[in-house]
Write a protein that holds these residues in place. Structure first.
Motif, PDB file in Angstrom:
ATOM      1  N   THR A 138     -13.373 -36.906  34.874  1.00 33.71           N
ATOM      2  CA  THR A 138     -13.723 -38.001  33.966  1.00 33.71           C
ATOM      3  C   THR A 138     -14.653 -37.614  32.823  1.00 33.71           C
ATOM      4  OG1 THR A 138     -15.580 -38.679  35.357  1.00 33.71           O
ATOM      5  CG2 THR A 138     -13.437 -39.718  35.784  1.00 33.71           C
ATOM      6  N   ARG A 139     -15.383 -36.538  32.937  1.00 33.47           N
ATOM      7  CA  ARG A 139     -16.386 -36.226  31.926  1.00 33.47           C
ATOM      8  C   ARG A 139     -16.145 -34.939  31.132  1.00 33.47           C
ATOM      9  NH1 ARG A 139     -21.438 -39.529  32.610  1.00 33.47           N
ATOM     10  NH2 ARG A 139     -20.643 -41.076  34.049  1.00 33.47           N
ATOM     11  N   ILE A 140     -15.382 -34.008  31.669  1.00 26.75           N
ATOM     12  CA  ILE A 140     -15.151 -32.743  30.980  1.00 26.75           C
ATOM     13  C   ILE A 140     -14.020 -32.949  29.973  1.00 26.75           C
ATOM     14  CG2 ILE A 140     -14.501 -30.304  31.241  1.00 26.75           C
ATOM     15  CD1 ILE A 140     -17.180 -30.914  32.516  1.00 26.75           C
ATOM     16  N   PRO A 141     -14.279 -32.657  28.681  1.00 26.01           N
ATOM     17  CA  PRO A 141     -13.212 -32.809  27.684  1.00 26.01           C
ATOM     18  C   PRO A 141     -12.043 -31.868  27.979  1.00 26.01           C
ATOM     19  CG  PRO A 141     -15.333 -32.284  26.652  1.00 26.01           C
ATOM     20  CD  PRO A 141     -15.528 -32.185  28.120  1.00 26.01           C
ATOM     21  N   LYS A 142     -10.838 -32.299  27.652  1.00 25.54           N
ATOM     22  CA  LYS A 142      -9.660 -31.576  28.112  1.00 25.54           C
ATOM     23  C   LYS A 142      -8.760 -30.954  27.038  1.00 25.54           C
ATOM     24  CE  LYS A 142      -9.788 -32.990  32.597  1.00 25.54           C
ATOM     25  NZ  LYS A 142     -11.071 -33.562  32.611  1.00 25.54           N
ATOM     26  N   ALA A 143      -9.059 -31.006  25.770  1.00 25.51           N
ATOM     27  CA  ALA A 143      -8.179 -30.425  24.756  1.00 25.51           C
ATOM     28  C   ALA A 143      -8.261 -28.896  24.803  1.00 25.51           C
ATOM     29  CB  ALA A 143      -8.564 -30.923  23.368  1.00 25.51           C
ATOM     30  N   HIS A 144      -7.106 -28.234  24.636  1.00 23.79           N
ATOM     31  CA  HIS A 144      -7.030 -26.776  24.685  1.00 23.79           C
ATOM     32  C   HIS A 144      -6.108 -26.277  23.586  1.00 23.79           C
ATOM     33  CE1 HIS A 144      -8.966 -26.797  28.582  1.00 23.79           C
ATOM     34  NE2 HIS A 144      -8.107 -27.713  28.979  1.00 23.79           N
ATOM     35  N   VAL A 145      -6.227 -25.004  23.255  1.00 24.55           N
ATOM     36  CA  VAL A 145      -5.368 -24.396  22.251  1.00 24.55           C
ATOM     37  C   VAL A 145      -3.902 -24.526  22.654  1.00 24.55           C
ATOM     38  CG1 VAL A 145      -4.739 -22.188  21.194  1.00 24.55           C
ATOM     39  CG2 VAL A 145      -7.132 -22.808  21.452  1.00 24.55           C
ATOM     40  N   THR A 146      -3.627 -24.431  23.928  1.00 27.09           N
ATOM     41  CA  THR A 146      -2.242 -24.510  24.389  1.00 27.09           C
ATOM     42  C   THR A 146      -1.597 -25.862  24.072  1.00 27.09           C
ATOM     43  OG1 THR A 146      -3.047 -25.148  26.582  1.00 27.09           O
ATOM     44  CG2 THR A 146      -2.560 -22.816  26.236  1.00 27.09           C
ATOM     45  N   ASP A 147      -2.396 -26.880  23.824  1.00 21.79           N
ATOM     46  CA  ASP A 147      -1.861 -28.197  23.473  1.00 21.79           C
ATOM     47  C   ASP A 147      -1.264 -28.230  22.063  1.00 21.79           C
ATOM     48  OD1 ASP A 147      -2.881 -29.021  25.914  1.00 21.79           O
ATOM     49  OD2 ASP A 147      -4.690 -29.919  25.031  1.00 21.79           O
ATOM     50  N   PHE A 148      -1.523 -27.193  21.273  1.00 25.39           N
ATOM     51  CA  PHE A 148      -1.140 -27.204  19.867  1.00 25.39           C
ATOM     52  C   PHE A 148      -0.042 -26.197  19.534  1.00 25.39           C
ATOM     53  CE2 PHE A 148      -5.542 -28.522  20.289  1.00 25.39           C
ATOM     54  CZ  PHE A 148      -5.499 -29.754  19.667  1.00 25.39           C
ATOM     55  N   ARG A 149       0.642 -25.667  20.533  1.00 23.08           N
ATOM     56  CA  ARG A 149       1.665 -24.635  20.302  1.00 23.08           C
ATOM     57  C   ARG A 149       2.754 -25.121  19.343  1.00 23.08           C
ATOM     58  NH1 ARG A 149      -1.302 -20.530  21.589  1.00 23.08           N
ATOM     59  NH2 ARG A 149      -1.694 -20.258  23.788  1.00 23.08           N
ATOM     60  N   ASP A 150       3.208 -26.350  19.483  1.00 25.77           N
ATOM     61  CA  ASP A 150       4.267 -26.857  18.601  1.00 25.77           C
ATOM     62  C   ASP A 150       3.790 -26.954  17.158  1.00 25.77           C
ATOM     63  OD1 ASP A 150       6.147 -27.030  20.621  1.00 25.77           O
ATOM     64  OD2 ASP A 150       5.676 -29.125  21.074  1.00 25.77           O
ATOM     65  N   ALA A 151       2.592 -27.459  16.958  1.00 20.75           N
ATOM     66  CA  ALA A 151       2.053 -27.564  15.600  1.00 20.75           C
ATOM     67  C   ALA A 151       1.894 -26.177  14.973  1.00 20.75           C
ATOM     68  CB  ALA A 151       0.717 -28.294  15.613  1.00 20.75           C
ATOM     69  N   LEU A 152       1.463 -25.210  15.765  1.00 18.01           N
ATOM     70  CA  LEU A 152       1.310 -23.852  15.242  1.00 18.01           C
ATOM     71  C   LEU A 152       2.666 -23.250  14.866  1.00 18.01           C
ATOM     72  CD1 LEU A 152      -1.453 -22.511  17.659  1.00 18.01           C
ATOM     73  CD2 LEU A 152      -1.715 -23.159  15.261  1.00 18.01           C
ATOM     74  N   ARG A 153       3.696 -23.558  15.627  1.00 20.37           N
ATOM     75  CA  ARG A 153       5.043 -23.071  15.298  1.00 20.37           C
ATOM     76  C   ARG A 153       5.548 -23.649  13.978  1.00 20.37           C
ATOM     77  NH1 ARG A 153       6.814 -24.600  20.596  1.00 20.37           N
ATOM     78  NH2 ARG A 153       5.976 -23.040  21.980  1.00 20.37           N
ATOM     79  N   HIS A 154       5.015 -24.805  13.591  1.00 23.53           N
ATOM     80  CA  HIS A 154       5.402 -25.438  12.322  1.00 23.53           C
ATOM     81  C   HIS A 154       4.471 -25.035  11.184  1.00 23.53           C
ATOM     82  CE1 HIS A 154       7.564 -28.074  15.184  1.00 23.53           C
ATOM     83  NE2 HIS A 154       8.484 -27.989  14.236  1.00 23.53           N
ATOM     84  N   HIS A 155       3.789 -23.916  11.349  1.00 25.38           N
ATOM     85  CA  HIS A 155       2.941 -23.294  10.324  1.00 25.38           C
ATOM     86  C   HIS A 155       1.738 -24.129   9.921  1.00 25.38           C
ATOM     87  CE1 HIS A 155       5.766 -20.041  10.047  1.00 25.38           C
ATOM     88  NE2 HIS A 155       6.743 -20.936   9.975  1.00 25.38           N
ATOM     89  N   GLU A 156       1.271 -24.960  10.829  1.00 27.88           N
ATOM     90  CA  GLU A 156      -0.002 -25.622  10.597  1.00 27.88           C
ATOM     91  C   GLU A 156      -1.105 -24.684  11.060  1.00 27.88           C
ATOM     92  OE1 GLU A 156      -0.307 -29.887  11.473  1.00 27.88           O
ATOM     93  OE2 GLU A 156       1.786 -29.746  12.097  1.00 27.88           O
ATOM     94  N   ILE A 157      -2.302 -24.913  10.577  1.00 25.02           N
ATOM     95  CA  ILE A 157      -3.442 -24.083  10.955  1.00 25.02           C
ATOM     96  C   ILE A 157      -4.368 -24.923  11.818  1.00 25.02           C
ATOM     97  CG2 ILE A 157      -5.435 -22.782  10.135  1.00 25.02           C
ATOM     98  CD1 ILE A 157      -3.838 -22.205   7.582  1.00 25.02           C
ATOM     99  N   LEU A 158      -4.683 -24.383  12.976  1.00 24.22           N
ATOM    100  CA  LEU A 158      -5.596 -25.052  13.896  1.00 24.22           C
ATOM    101  C   LEU A 158      -6.982 -24.451  13.710  1.00 24.22           C
ATOM    102  CD1 LEU A 158      -6.060 -26.979  16.319  1.00 24.22           C
ATOM    103  CD2 LEU A 158      -5.538 -25.030  17.800  1.00 24.22           C
TER     104      LEU A 158
END
Length: 168
Positions: free
Chosen positions: A110-130
């Motif tokens: 409930t308290r530890i934030p959960k976003a990770h780089v692996t959540d953005f693989r699709d956006a990175l494949r579309h040449h966005e910059i994280l």
């Protein structure tokens, strides 16, 4: 524990501007990390480490979560054995361990934030910059506000956690 904020940018030019604004705000370049599927997109941006690119923080979370569950069930079995042999002291110890592992699991879930780089693989494949930015918890709102005011095109990717000492 620092918070890792994730922002998706459509171009390197906008990402460069954001990095400069973050540095003007007092955030060190070592706390800013850029990810992209195309390495040439990252020219001039602070690079992410190999550990960050591989998403080792996800592995750390899984190991901690599974260790917590295993310890809980070992204590549960120990509680049953202690009750069978009428050993109240061992039963009490098992209950304490179960309560501690349950509490740790609750906080983790409930308290530890959960976003990770692996959540953005699709956006990175579309040449966005994280862009990930590591900040103390007290600076999260200020950095988010800066990004949204100065860059309406940015997509807020969420908040994760960072352990600086381990390069995660």
């Amino acid at each position: 524990m620092y918070r890792r904020l994730f922002f998706l940018f459509p171009s390197r030019k906008q990402t460069n501007q954001a990095v400069l604004q973050l540095e003007d705000m007092g955030i060190k370049e070592t706390d800013i990390h850029a990810f992209s599927a195309d390495k040439q997109e990252l020219a001039g941006l602070p690079p992410a480490s190999d550990r960050q690119k591989r998403g080792l923080d996800v592995l750390v979370e899984k190991v901690c979560w599974n260790a917590d569950l295993i310890l809980f069930f070992i204590a549960l079995a120990g509680f049953g054995v202690a009750l069978f042999y009428s050993s109240l002291g061992w039963a009490a110890l098992a209950l304490i361990i179960m309560a501690l592992t349950f509490s740790a699991g609750y906080v983790f879930a409930t308290r530890i934030p959960k976003a990770h780089v692996t959540d953005f693989r699709d956006a990175l494949r579309h040449h966005e910059i994280l862009l990930s930015v590591d900040v103390p918890p007290g600076q999260v709102a200020a950095v988010s506000s800066l990004m949204h005011r100065g860059h309406p095109e940015v997509v807020d990717g969420g908040v994760g956690w960072s352990l600086h000492r381990f390069g995660l």
